[in-house]
Design an enzyme around this catalytic site. Sequence first.
Site, PDB file in Angstrom:
ATOM      1  N   ASP A  14       0.835  -1.017  -0.022  1.00 47.42           N
ATOM      2  CA  ASP A  14       0.135   0.020  -0.098  1.00 47.42           C
ATOM      3  C   ASP A  14       0.880   1.289   0.026  1.00 47.42           C
ATOM      4  O   ASP A  14       0.424   2.366   0.555  1.00 47.42           O
ATOM      5  CB  ASP A  14      -0.866  -0.124   1.386  1.00 47.42           C
ATOM      6  N   LYS A  17       1.607   2.114  -5.081  1.00 43.94           N
ATOM      7  CA  LYS A  17       2.299   1.451  -6.244  1.00 43.94           C
ATOM      8  C   LYS A  17       1.228   2.013  -7.487  1.00 43.94           C
ATOM      9  O   LYS A  17       1.793   2.381  -8.384  1.00 43.94           O
ATOM     10  CB  LYS A  17       2.628  -0.059  -6.230  1.00 43.94           C
ATOM     11  N   GLY A  41      -4.663  -4.212  -3.815  1.00 40.79           N
ATOM     12  CA  GLY A  41      -5.542  -3.432  -3.990  1.00 40.79           C
ATOM     13  C   GLY A  41      -4.895  -2.001  -4.195  1.00 40.79           C
ATOM     14  O   GLY A  41      -3.966  -1.418  -3.651  1.00 40.79           O
ATOM     15  N   HIS A  42      -4.787  -1.521  -5.723  1.00 37.48           N
ATOM     16  CA  HIS A  42      -3.926  -0.524  -6.192  1.00 37.48           C
ATOM     17  C   HIS A  42      -4.975   0.791  -6.478  1.00 37.48           C
ATOM     18  O   HIS A  42      -6.017   0.463  -7.435  1.00 37.48           O
ATOM     19  CB  HIS A  42      -3.195  -0.811  -7.296  1.00 37.48           C
ATOM     20  N   GLN A 224       2.153  -5.956  -3.248  1.00 35.90           N
ATOM     21  CA  GLN A 224       2.119  -6.187  -1.873  1.00 35.90           C
ATOM     22  C   GLN A 224       3.690  -5.178  -1.661  1.00 35.90           C
ATOM     23  O   GLN A 224       3.778  -4.197  -2.317  1.00 35.90           O
ATOM     24  CB  GLN A 224       2.666  -7.650  -1.715  1.00 35.90           C
TER      25      GLN A 224
HETATM   26  P1  GDP Z   1      -0.670   0.318  -3.419  1.00 33.90           P
HETATM   27  O1  GDP Z   1      -1.556  -0.969  -2.953  1.00 33.90           O
HETATM   28  O2  GDP Z   1       0.860   0.371  -3.346  1.00 33.90           O
HETATM   29  O3  GDP Z   1      -1.127   0.555  -5.048  1.00 33.90           O
HETATM   30  O4  GDP Z   1      -1.581   1.438  -2.820  1.00 33.90           O
HETATM   31  P2  GDP Z   1      -3.058   1.529  -2.208  1.00 33.90           P
HETATM   32  O5  GDP Z   1      -3.819   2.313  -3.441  1.00 33.90           O
HETATM   33  O6  GDP Z   1      -3.565   0.229  -1.561  1.00 33.90           O
HETATM   34  O7  GDP Z   1      -3.052   2.588  -1.063  1.00 33.90           O
HETATM   35  C1  GDP Z   1      -2.141   3.930  -1.069  1.00 33.90           C
HETATM   36  C2  GDP Z   1      -3.500   4.949  -0.782  1.00 33.90           C
HETATM   37  O8  GDP Z   1      -3.086   6.090  -0.700  1.00 33.90           O
HETATM   38  C3  GDP Z   1      -4.553   5.217  -1.898  1.00 33.90           C
HETATM   39  O9  GDP Z   1      -5.645   5.503  -1.372  1.00 33.90           O
HETATM   40  C4  GDP Z   1      -4.235   6.349  -2.693  1.00 33.90           C
HETATM   41  O10 GDP Z   1      -5.104   6.784  -3.483  1.00 33.90           O
HETATM   42  C5  GDP Z   1      -3.503   7.271  -1.599  1.00 33.90           C
HETATM   43  N1  GDP Z   1      -2.145   7.881  -2.105  1.00 33.90           N
HETATM   44  C6  GDP Z   1      -1.105   7.698  -2.988  1.00 33.90           C
HETATM   45  N2  GDP Z   1      -0.264   8.585  -3.065  1.00 33.90           N
HETATM   46  C7  GDP Z   1      -0.627   9.458  -2.184  1.00 33.90           C
HETATM   47  C8  GDP Z   1      -0.167  10.662  -1.654  1.00 33.90           C
HETATM   48  O11 GDP Z   1       1.099  11.240  -2.025  1.00 33.90           O
HETATM   49  N3  GDP Z   1      -0.756  11.234  -0.662  1.00 33.90           N
HETATM   50  C9  GDP Z   1      -2.132  10.940  -0.152  1.00 33.90           C
HETATM   51  N4  GDP Z   1      -2.636  11.727   0.538  1.00 33.90           N
HETATM   52  N5  GDP Z   1      -2.650   9.803  -0.780  1.00 33.90           N
HETATM   53  C10 GDP Z   1      -1.879   9.056  -1.754  1.00 33.90           C
HETATM   54  P1  IMO Z   2      -0.769  -4.091  -2.127  1.00 32.75           P
HETATM   55  O1  IMO Z   2      -0.506  -4.554  -3.694  1.00 32.75           O
HETATM   56  C1  IMO Z   2      -1.046  -4.814   2.075  1.00 32.75           C
HETATM   57  C2  IMO Z   2      -1.107  -8.985   3.692  1.00 32.75           C
HETATM   58  C3  IMO Z   2      -2.294  -9.271   4.211  1.00 32.75           C
HETATM   59  C4  IMO Z   2      -1.563 -10.311   5.244  1.00 32.75           C
HETATM   60  C5  IMO Z   2      -0.529 -10.772   4.536  1.00 32.75           C
HETATM   61  C6  IMO Z   2      -0.704 -12.210   3.754  1.00 32.75           C
HETATM   62  O2  IMO Z   2      -2.113  -3.588  -2.185  1.00 32.75           O
HETATM   63  O3  IMO Z   2       0.132  -3.443  -1.529  1.00 32.75           O
HETATM   64  P2  IMO Z   2      -2.380 -12.865   1.678  1.00 32.75           P
HETATM   65  O4  IMO Z   2      -3.852 -12.360   1.424  1.00 32.75           O
HETATM   66  O5  IMO Z   2      -1.538 -12.429   0.811  1.00 32.75           O
HETATM   67  O6  IMO Z   2      -2.488 -14.313   2.377  1.00 32.75           O
HETATM   68  O7  IMO Z   2      -2.350 -11.909   3.143  1.00 32.75           O
HETATM   69  O8  IMO Z   2      -0.227  -9.846   3.615  1.00 32.75           O
HETATM   70  N1  IMO Z   2      -1.157  -8.244   2.342  1.00 32.75           N
HETATM   71  C7  IMO Z   2      -1.429  -6.930   1.954  1.00 32.75           C
HETATM   72  N2  IMO Z   2      -0.969  -5.738   2.830  1.00 32.75           N
HETATM   73  N3  IMO Z   2      -1.003  -4.439   0.763  1.00 32.75           N
HETATM   74  C8  IMO Z   2      -1.254  -5.616   0.041  1.00 32.75           C
HETATM   75  O9  IMO Z   2      -1.203  -5.396  -1.597  1.00 32.75           O
HETATM   76  C9  IMO Z   2      -1.396  -6.883   0.560  1.00 32.75           C
HETATM   77  N4  IMO Z   2      -1.398  -8.271   0.041  1.00 32.75           N
HETATM   78  C10 IMO Z   2      -1.422  -8.926   1.270  1.00 32.75           C
HETATM   79  O10 IMO Z   2      -2.761  -8.101   5.024  1.00 32.75           O
HETATM   80  O11 IMO Z   2      -0.969  -9.639   6.492  1.00 32.75           O
HETATM   81 MG    MG Z   3      -3.016  -1.807  -1.805  1.00 31.19          MG
END
Ligand code: GDP
Ligand code: IMO
Ligand code: MG
Length: 423
Positions: A14, A17, A41-42, A224
């Site tokens: 998270d 990415k 979840g991106h 991840q």
């Molecule tokens: P990912 O899994 O690495 O793609 O990240 P996620 O989408 O799960 O979580 C990142 C969260 O931070 C999302 O809700 C994005 O919209 C938000 N986000 C990304 N970059 C920024 C930033 O620079 N500032 C803020 N406030 N939010 C951001």
């Molecule tokens: P993105 O791509 C954050 C965590 C789960 C759990 C562990 C194992 O959005 O960054 P799994 O479902 O793979 O068996 O879970 O890894 N986890 C993540 N945490 N971002 C993710 O993906 C994750 N994918 C799995 O919360 O602790």
């Molecule tokens: Mg994510």
Amino acid sequence: MQQLDVILGLQWGDEGKGKIVDFLASQYDIVARFQGGPNAGHTLKFGGNKYILHTVPSGIFREGLINLIGNGVVLDPVVFQRELRALEKSNVQFHRRLLLSRKAHLILPTHRWLDAASEAHKGKLKIGSTLKGIGPTYMDKTGRNGMRIGDIELPIFRDLYEALKTKHMELLRIYPEVDFDLKAEEAAWFESIDTLRSLPLVDGEYYINEAIASGKRVLAEGAQGSMLDIDFGTYPFVTSSNTITAGVCTGLGVAPQRIGRVIGITKAYCTRVGSGPFPTELEDETGERLRTEGQEFGSTTGRPRRCGWIDLPQLRYTILLNGVTELCMTKIDVLNTFGAVAAATRYRYGGGEHSNLPYDLCHTEVEPVLKHYKGWGCSLDGILAFDDLPAEARTFLDDLENYLGIPIRMISTGPEREKLIMK
Ligand code: GDP
Ligand code: IMO
Ligand code: MG
């Protein structure tokens, strides 16, 4: 030699990415996911809309760009179909430019059932899995029982399914009962397999190597984060794939010398969702404030994310593992209202101070040594040049860069596509 570039998360996932891949995708011809599955979840934000992708690569919104789901990915056709429907609703034309590697593995309904049963069995020691069937699917892959996307083209597809399902039903007998409607899940699964048939299936390893050799610009997208890597993460509180750069080679079929730039993403602080060690975690008001300001709730499960300060020993470790050539720091704007911010520079354990991680973070009492910085106390909206950042923010960034020994080339100041400073 022609090479591909890599983007991956350096923390526990998270890191943002999706946003960065979406931004950079305009500079590439192909974006390829190399591992993970619908546990990811991106989030992407642009044009006033928000999109969450789980399996589909984050280059899909860039017109004409090819998106490849590599062999290292595990794909749940039901989740995937849902994502495609959402894309259709947003008028995204993907049919000829979303490609599936035949060697990617399929998540069966019973894999999800096994995931839930295995977690229930662990009780207090549960991993905190997203329950998407990731672990059981990768277990079947390495156990040489798995089903792959290419199998849907075989006449024995249904037989392969029945055999694997039967094996799963046997296994489920050793686990506690969990609620699961197999009939309904199965019907939806087979329906979604037909959706897979409507997309181009490719031998991803040939496809990607030929693309690179012909001068196409390829970006490999990680899911991840490195601290969730099956080998080097906080085992056993990890996911079941290699999330580090090495995973690009096995997850796409490219040789190590084909790896070019490696862009490592870190938040300006740190989060983790699910169980397991987190040395800089703040279980106080400051942690709560990071969660509120950063809207730290999971994109896949909605769970609150655990929050803490940025952890430099942890980042040095994952920079080393990945061969990071440049850093991208996201969510610095979340710190805007903090009077002071901090970074862990060393760990205290075993009677001494260390900059390396101990063998097992799960069984070592680790106390982070914190360095404090003055906050900047203002919005960063509209800032597009590093030199225009407040002095306190520049000091923070310069100090982290010096400590980590890798240039911070991108600084993200908001979730929207355009909120990015290039340095
Ligand atoms: P990912 O899994 O690495 O793609 O990240 P996620 O989408 O799960 O979580 C990142 C969260 O931070 C999302 O809700 C994005 O919209 C938000 N986000 C990304 N970059 C920024 C930033 O620079 N500032 C803020 N406030 N939010 C951001
Ligand atoms: P993105 O791509 C954050 C965590 C789960 C759990 C562990 C194992 O959005 O960054 P799994 O479902 O793979 O068996 O879970 O890894 N986890 C993540 N945490 N971002 C993710 O993906 C994750 N994918 C799995 O919360 O602790
Ligand atoms: Mg994510």
